[in-house]
Design a protein around this motif. Structure first.
Motif, PDB file in Angstrom:
ATOM      1  N   ILE A 276       8.087 -65.647  44.203  1.00 51.43           N
ATOM      2  CA  ILE A 276       8.205 -64.202  44.414  1.00 51.43           C
ATOM      3  C   ILE A 276       7.313 -63.828  45.584  1.00 51.43           C
ATOM      4  N   GLU A 277       7.873 -63.049  46.512  1.00 46.43           N
ATOM      5  CA  GLU A 277       7.107 -62.527  47.638  1.00 46.43           C
ATOM      6  C   GLU A 277       7.244 -61.006  47.613  1.00 46.43           C
ATOM      7  N   GLY A 278       6.118 -60.322  47.457  1.00 52.09           N
ATOM      8  CA  GLY A 278       6.158 -58.863  47.409  1.00 52.09           C
ATOM      9  C   GLY A 278       5.153 -58.314  46.413  1.00 52.09           C
ATOM     10  N   LYS A 279       5.496 -57.169  45.835  1.00 50.07           N
ATOM     11  CA  LYS A 279       4.608 -56.490  44.894  1.00 50.07           C
ATOM     12  C   LYS A 279       5.203 -56.568  43.490  1.00 50.07           C
ATOM     13  N   ILE A 280       4.344 -56.926  42.522  1.00 48.31           N
ATOM     14  CA  ILE A 280       4.769 -57.009  41.124  1.00 48.31           C
ATOM     15  C   ILE A 280       3.892 -56.073  40.309  1.00 48.31           C
ATOM     16  N   ARG A 281       4.523 -55.184  39.550  1.00 50.24           N
ATOM     17  CA  ARG A 281       3.810 -54.287  38.638  1.00 50.24           C
ATOM     18  C   ARG A 281       4.386 -54.473  37.248  1.00 50.24           C
ATOM     19  N   LEU A 282       3.522 -54.880  36.300  1.00 49.98           N
ATOM     20  CA  LEU A 282       3.989 -54.983  34.936  1.00 49.98           C
ATOM     21  C   LEU A 282       2.906 -54.530  33.985  1.00 49.98           C
ATOM     22  N   GLU A 283       3.335 -54.082  32.822  1.00 46.99           N
ATOM     23  CA  GLU A 283       2.420 -53.521  31.832  1.00 46.99           C
ATOM     24  C   GLU A 283       1.872 -54.567  30.877  1.00 46.99           C
ATOM     25  N   LYS A 284       2.422 -55.772  30.924  1.00 38.72           N
ATOM     26  CA  LYS A 284       2.042 -56.781  29.933  1.00 38.72           C
ATOM     27  C   LYS A 284       1.595 -58.070  30.594  1.00 38.72           C
ATOM     28  N   LEU A 285       2.083 -59.200  30.105  1.00 39.36           N
ATOM     29  CA  LEU A 285       1.624 -60.535  30.489  1.00 39.36           C
ATOM     30  C   LEU A 285       2.434 -61.117  31.645  1.00 39.36           C
ATOM     31  N   LEU A 286       1.709 -61.727  32.599  1.00 36.36           N
ATOM     32  CA  LEU A 286       2.313 -62.502  33.671  1.00 36.36           C
ATOM     33  C   LEU A 286       1.886 -63.946  33.489  1.00 36.36           C
ATOM     34  N   VAL A 287       2.871 -64.844  33.405  1.00 36.34           N
ATOM     35  CA  VAL A 287       2.589 -66.274  33.328  1.00 36.34           C
ATOM     36  C   VAL A 287       3.194 -66.916  34.571  1.00 36.34           C
ATOM     37  N   VAL A 288       2.349 -67.572  35.358  1.00 36.87           N
ATOM     38  CA  VAL A 288       2.825 -68.316  36.528  1.00 36.87           C
ATOM     39  C   VAL A 288       2.727 -69.789  36.163  1.00 36.87           C
ATOM     40  N   SER A 289       3.883 -70.438  35.990  1.00 38.62           N
ATOM     41  CA  SER A 289       3.883 -71.844  35.580  1.00 38.62           C
ATOM     42  C   SER A 289       3.471 -72.730  36.747  1.00 38.62           C
ATOM     43  N   GLN A 290       3.349 -74.028  36.501  1.00 37.08           N
ATOM     44  CA  GLN A 290       2.892 -74.963  37.521  1.00 37.08           C
ATOM     45  C   GLN A 290       3.796 -74.951  38.752  1.00 37.08           C
ATOM     46  N   SER A 291       5.083 -74.691  38.582  1.00 37.10           N
ATOM     47  CA  SER A 291       6.014 -74.649  39.717  1.00 37.10           C
ATOM     48  C   SER A 291       6.104 -73.251  40.327  1.00 37.10           C
TER      49      SER A 291
END
Length: 149
Positions: free
Chosen positions: A42-57
């Motif tokens: 993902i390239e840009g802006k991310i807005r979320l109210e909860k959990l972000l999980v970025v996996s190894q890939s």
């Protein structure tokens, strides 16, 4: 694969998770009210109210706003969260605005940390009685002002 929380299981409702699959590339701005797992890029802006999980890939480049972040992949940019966990293979390059940061052995962080910043909404109020301001200006003698000296 999705996440289930204990409360939703008790009521019979599933928790919602958005998954960005490996091989998927997104550019732009994302606004989410649910959890997200990033296996792609993902390239840009991310807005979320909860959990972000970025996996190894997973890879993110840009600004990220979340309640909690778990990073097993790479984030380049600014991160704003209540809690950030950098896992063994995780890496963040950039500024972190967070009061609860943990880095596992092998995790990498290149950048600077700052106290968490809350976005503030400012209301501009109009004066209901502008006459009072004029009266206070009239009370100052013209000879006392620096401009006339």
């Amino acid at each position: 694969m999705g996440f289930f929380n204990k409360q939703s299981a008790a009521t019979g409702e599933l928790a919602t998770t958005t998954i960005i699959a490996q091989g998927c590339n997104i550019k732009g701005e994302l606004k989410l009210e649910c959890d997200i797992q990033v296996d792609g890029c993902i390239e840009g802006k991310i807005r979320l109210e909860k959990l972000l999980v970025v996996s190894q890939s997973g890879r993110i480049e840009g600004e990220v706003f979340a309640d909690k972040m778990i990073v097993g992949g790479i984030i380049k940019g600014k991160c704003y969260a209540n809690t950030i966990e950098i896992l063994e293979n995780g890496k963040i390059e950039g500024d972190i605005y967070c009061d609860d940061l943990s880095i596992a052995r092998g995790g990498k962080f290149l950048g600077s940390t700052h106290p968490e910043q809350k976005e503030q909404v400012v209301e501009l109020k109009q004066d209901k009685k502008p006459e009072k301001k004029e009266e206070s200006n009239k009370a100052i003698p013209k000879k006392a002002t620096a401009a006339n000296a």
